[in-house]
Design an enzyme around this catalytic site. Sequence first.
Site, short mmCIF file in Angstrom:
data_model
loop_
_atom_site.label_atom_id
_atom_site.label_comp_id
_atom_site.label_asym_id
_atom_site.label_seq_id
_atom_site.Cartn_x
_atom_site.Cartn_y
_atom_site.Cartn_z
CG HIS A 237 14.54 14.13 -71.07
ND1 HIS A 237 13.78 13.61 -70.04
CD2 HIS A 237 13.68 14.39 -72.09
CE1 HIS A 237 12.50 13.56 -70.43
NE2 HIS A 237 12.42 14.03 -71.66
CG ASP A 268 14.16 12.73 -66.80
OD1 ASP A 268 14.96 13.25 -67.62
OD2 ASP A 268 13.44 11.76 -67.10
C1 XIL Z 1 8.35 8.67 -73.00
C2 XIL Z 1 7.51 8.08 -71.87
O1 XIL Z 1 7.98 8.57 -70.65
C3 XIL Z 1 7.60 6.57 -71.92
O2 XIL Z 1 6.71 5.99 -70.97
C4 XIL Z 1 7.27 6.05 -73.32
O3 XIL Z 1 7.49 4.66 -73.37
C5 XIL Z 1 8.13 6.73 -74.35
O4 XIL Z 1 7.99 8.14 -74.24
N1 XIL Z 1 10.46 12.88 -74.99
C6 XIL Z 1 9.10 13.05 -74.99
C7 XIL Z 1 8.26 12.14 -74.18
O5 XIL Z 1 8.60 14.01 -75.57
O6 XIL Z 1 6.99 11.94 -74.74
C8 XIL Z 1 8.92 10.81 -73.94
O7 XIL Z 1 8.11 10.07 -73.02
C9 XIL Z 1 10.32 11.02 -73.40
C10 XIL Z 1 11.17 11.79 -74.36
#
Ligand code: XIL
Length: 347
Positions: A237, A268
């Site tokens: 991320h 992302d």
């Molecule tokens: C996020 C989802 O994208 C959302 O829809 C939800 O509300 C919260 O979780 N790290 C992770 C993911 O391992 O499971 C998370 O996903 C984003 C951060």
Amino acid sequence: MKRLLSGLAAIAFALAAPLPAHADRTPDDLRELSRTLRVHIGSAVDATALAGEADYRRVLNQEFNHVTAENAMKWETVEPQRGAYDWEAADAVVENARRNRQQVRGHTLVWHNQLPAWLIEGVDSGAIDAKELRKILRSHIMTEVGRYRGKIRAWDVVNEVVDDTGKLRDSIWLKHLGPGYIADAFRWAHQADPRARLYINDYNLEWDAKKIETTLGIVKDLKAKRVPIHGIGFQGHLGIQYDYPGDFAGVMRRFTDLGLEAAITEADVRMVMPATAEKLATQADYYQRMLSTCVANKRCVEFTVWGFTDRHSWVPDWFEGEGAANIMDENLAHKPAYDALLAVRRK
Ligand code: XIL
């Protein structure tokens, strides 16, 4: 005879020669890119959009050969009431994947977020003691991994177990079960599906020195104890307001040198809104560098984006004022980042 031999030599040469020029043409889509790179290319799947939006479904199945349920396999979703399971959304993701020849990353077995209320409340009130909590965790892992045995390529067994100071995260798991819960989770998952690749997954692991060292320590300790751990997941991320994590390749190498496979599991690249052409170009560069980092490491087997369209993204809900983090816009039009991925080649 001579003729035959030179004929055979010509065939052998043709087979050994580099691929003809047309192999270097731009792939038509991410599935074709995945074949040329020999890296799975995946996306997180929003189960509601999968069920309700035909264009979303079409693009997902056209472009990706690997999927991760964005929320559908999380504990709060699959066991909202104690002992009452709801597999509907998770099953739909797995079944859609089977029909479309997509491999699946299971996400996630042990995490501190998105736990069901009954579990948190039970632990808080003392109604669930440590001994029972360990039983509950074992049964959760055995039940979920067992249900999808043979259908999941890789599991995120533990997610985000190191905090931002580099310590083991002070979750209900650490507090009540001690650090041994990590080894237990991997052993149980392996018992339930001996062929699934088992991962430790985290964010900021691309660059956070403290987190990197602690996570390397966890992996070495598990390996020394012969615990079945097979992979390191970098969530990926990123945001363009921060520098690109310049040593990501080196960090990945430190983990794969321990014998692990690697995956970028939730890529992302967000930005402070509004988006501009310049920001989208920087975003494209970050995506391209992330995929290139994976491709450059022989043990990196998967590059998965955390959703493929700005229509469905966790970013605006979680990072105030930020968004536009995905490779397609709300209408599923390709952004520069999509084309930047298509341009990646194996060196
Ligand atoms: C996020 C989802 O994208 C959302 O829809 C939800 O509300 C919260 O979780 N790290 C992770 C993911 O391992 O499971 C998370 O996903 C984003 C951060």
